[in-house]
Design a protein around this motif. Sequence first.
Motif, mmCIF file in Angstrom:
data_model
loop_
_atom_site.group_PDB
_atom_site.id
_atom_site.type_symbol
_atom_site.label_atom_id
_atom_site.label_comp_id
_atom_site.label_asym_id
_atom_site.label_seq_id
_atom_site.Cartn_x
_atom_site.Cartn_y
_atom_site.Cartn_z
ATOM 1 N N SER A 64 0.818 -1.216 0.000
ATOM 2 C CA SER A 64 0.000 0.000 0.000
ATOM 3 C C SER A 64 0.851 1.264 0.000
ATOM 4 O O SER A 64 0.426 2.306 -0.501
ATOM 5 C CB SER A 64 -0.936 0.000 1.206
ATOM 6 N N THR A 237 -4.421 8.345 -5.841
ATOM 7 C CA THR A 237 -4.816 7.423 -4.778
ATOM 8 C C THR A 237 -5.993 6.556 -5.217
ATOM 9 O O THR A 237 -6.046 5.357 -4.900
ATOM 10 C CB THR A 237 -5.189 8.207 -3.506
ATOM 11 N N ALA A 238 -6.915 7.147 -5.975
ATOM 12 C CA ALA A 238 -8.073 6.382 -6.442
ATOM 13 C C ALA A 238 -7.660 5.261 -7.380
ATOM 14 O O ALA A 238 -8.350 4.238 -7.473
ATOM 15 C CB ALA A 238 -9.064 7.315 -7.147
ATOM 16 N N HIS A 241 -6.946 2.570 -4.729
ATOM 17 C CA HIS A 241 -7.888 2.295 -3.640
ATOM 18 C C HIS A 241 -9.340 2.628 -3.985
ATOM 19 O O HIS A 241 -10.213 2.431 -3.138
ATOM 20 C CB HIS A 241 -7.464 3.072 -2.383
ATOM 21 N N GLY A 244 -14.020 5.519 -3.207
ATOM 22 C CA GLY A 244 -14.863 5.489 -2.027
ATOM 23 C C GLY A 244 -14.192 5.959 -0.751
ATOM 24 O O GLY A 244 -14.881 6.227 0.239
ATOM 25 N N ARG A 245 -12.880 6.087 -0.742
ATOM 26 C CA ARG A 245 -12.184 6.494 0.479
ATOM 27 C C ARG A 245 -12.482 7.949 0.808
ATOM 28 O O ARG A 245 -12.532 8.809 -0.074
ATOM 29 C CB ARG A 245 -10.671 6.316 0.308
ATOM 30 N N PRO A 246 -12.675 8.269 2.107
ATOM 31 C CA PRO A 246 -12.991 9.655 2.489
ATOM 32 C C PRO A 246 -11.921 10.656 2.073
ATOM 33 O O PRO A 246 -12.249 11.774 1.644
ATOM 34 C CB PRO A 246 -13.111 9.571 4.017
ATOM 35 N N ASP A 247 -10.624 10.273 2.169
ATOM 36 C CA ASP A 247 -9.574 11.228 1.806
ATOM 37 C C ASP A 247 -9.578 11.516 0.319
ATOM 38 O O ASP A 247 -9.289 12.637 -0.116
ATOM 39 C CB ASP A 247 -8.201 10.720 2.260
ATOM 40 N N VAL A 248 -9.937 10.505 -0.496
ATOM 41 C CA VAL A 248 -10.015 10.719 -1.946
ATOM 42 C C VAL A 248 -11.157 11.670 -2.279
ATOM 43 O O VAL A 248 -10.995 12.621 -3.059
ATOM 44 C CB VAL A 248 -10.191 9.371 -2.675
#
Length: 472
Positions: A64, A237-238, A241, A244-248
């Motif tokens: 990761s 990052t998308a 990952h 759907g990730r909050p930071d994205v």
Amino acid sequence: MAIDTTTQTSPAADTAAPGIPRLSTRDKLVLFVLCAAQFMVALDFSVLNVALPDLGRDLGMNTSALQWAVTAFALPSGGFLLLFGRVGDLFGRRRLFLAGLALFGAASLLSTLAWDPASFLAGRALQGLGAAAIVPTGMSLLTTTFPEGPARDRALGISGTLLSLGFTVGMVAGGTLTDTFGWRSTMALLTLFALIVLPLAPGLLPESRTPDRPRLDVPGAVTVTTGLLSLIYALSTAADHGFGRPDVLAALAAGLLLLAAFVLVESRSAAPLVSLPMLRRRTVAWGNIGGLVTFSMMSTIVFVLTLYLQEILGLSAFETGLVFGFQGVLSVVAGTLAPKVIGRLGARRTLVGSLAGQGALTASLLLLNTHGWSAWLATAAVALASMCHLGAIISYGVTVTSGVPDAEQGLATGLVTSTQQVGITVGIPLLGVLATTSGDLLNGVHTVIALDAAIVLGAALLTGLGLRRSRA
């Protein structure tokens, strides 16, 4: 002392050229320095990719964390392009170009000698910062050194060829160097390039800047730089990952809001970082749209074909590298032909035709299946599509910079290079993940290919209509 490099502009990009001029020895040396620097940066985009597993084991980085080996470079290299393009306009393009080369070389050495993840990622981030200074100032020095017309078309043709070739060579050379000497040799190669180019540049490159020195648009610089940083982080990052990730999601929203704020700031600034009237030039707007599409969609095809060739057809990494090696060879051929085609047809027609060819050849990849002959189809289609792709790269650069005063070349080439960076970054997260998240990889690959071809063909149609109105 500033040198006035104002050139006479010809009737932009559709005027046929009487012939391709011969370059003097000094012109060739200048072109060598500028193109070698661009090649070095393009090489950095891909040379490390196949070395990531070895790098992770050596430095103790888990899977990761390995994405940051790419993201740490992409963030500053894309985020600071527009800012450094304008700083070069105001304070000296040659000066900033040399500073970027020195920083890039030192950062590559740091990455080569890295003793832990933090030192390696610091080197990669500084490499990206150096690249953000090299790319727009190098392009500005090229367009101000070579006058608009056949000479500039030829210079942009060579530069575009090496840009595309650098990305391809990096994919092939990265695996060979890693297997033979280890992952550190990929970073050592970039250090060597910087050591070759940096001593030659000061005596060959002329200084150029805008005749007057308006104040730097600090609010515009802050909003566009942080906006691009947020957007590139979200997309990078998308890719690994998902969205759907909050930071994205937060970074994506922040990036879009900051870029909207940037437009508002520029509309009220007395000395804007990006001239909105320039963005309203149809050649600038539609040229950059064509460039964004050709970069993003070709990078997506390379990504999904890499998966297809290895995961479905079972080719080795070396055999996959050979497939893309043909792409590199035909890119060189296209680079020599593109200026002649532009001289005969004009940059606008060449751009539209190249996009149409890239889209049609991409659509032919829908015939790929599990049979062995599909490898030959993939090799031929991606190689020919890359010829059209390179024609689009060169012609969109000519289209965007034609008719732009030398005082604003940094702004125009900053847009060109930002389009390149965003295009390379955006394609894989938006479309490539459809292949990796599909339950059936072959169906996922076909879905990506169909969408990719449709987007490129649609862009060809819209760009043709937009540039036709511009000509009228």
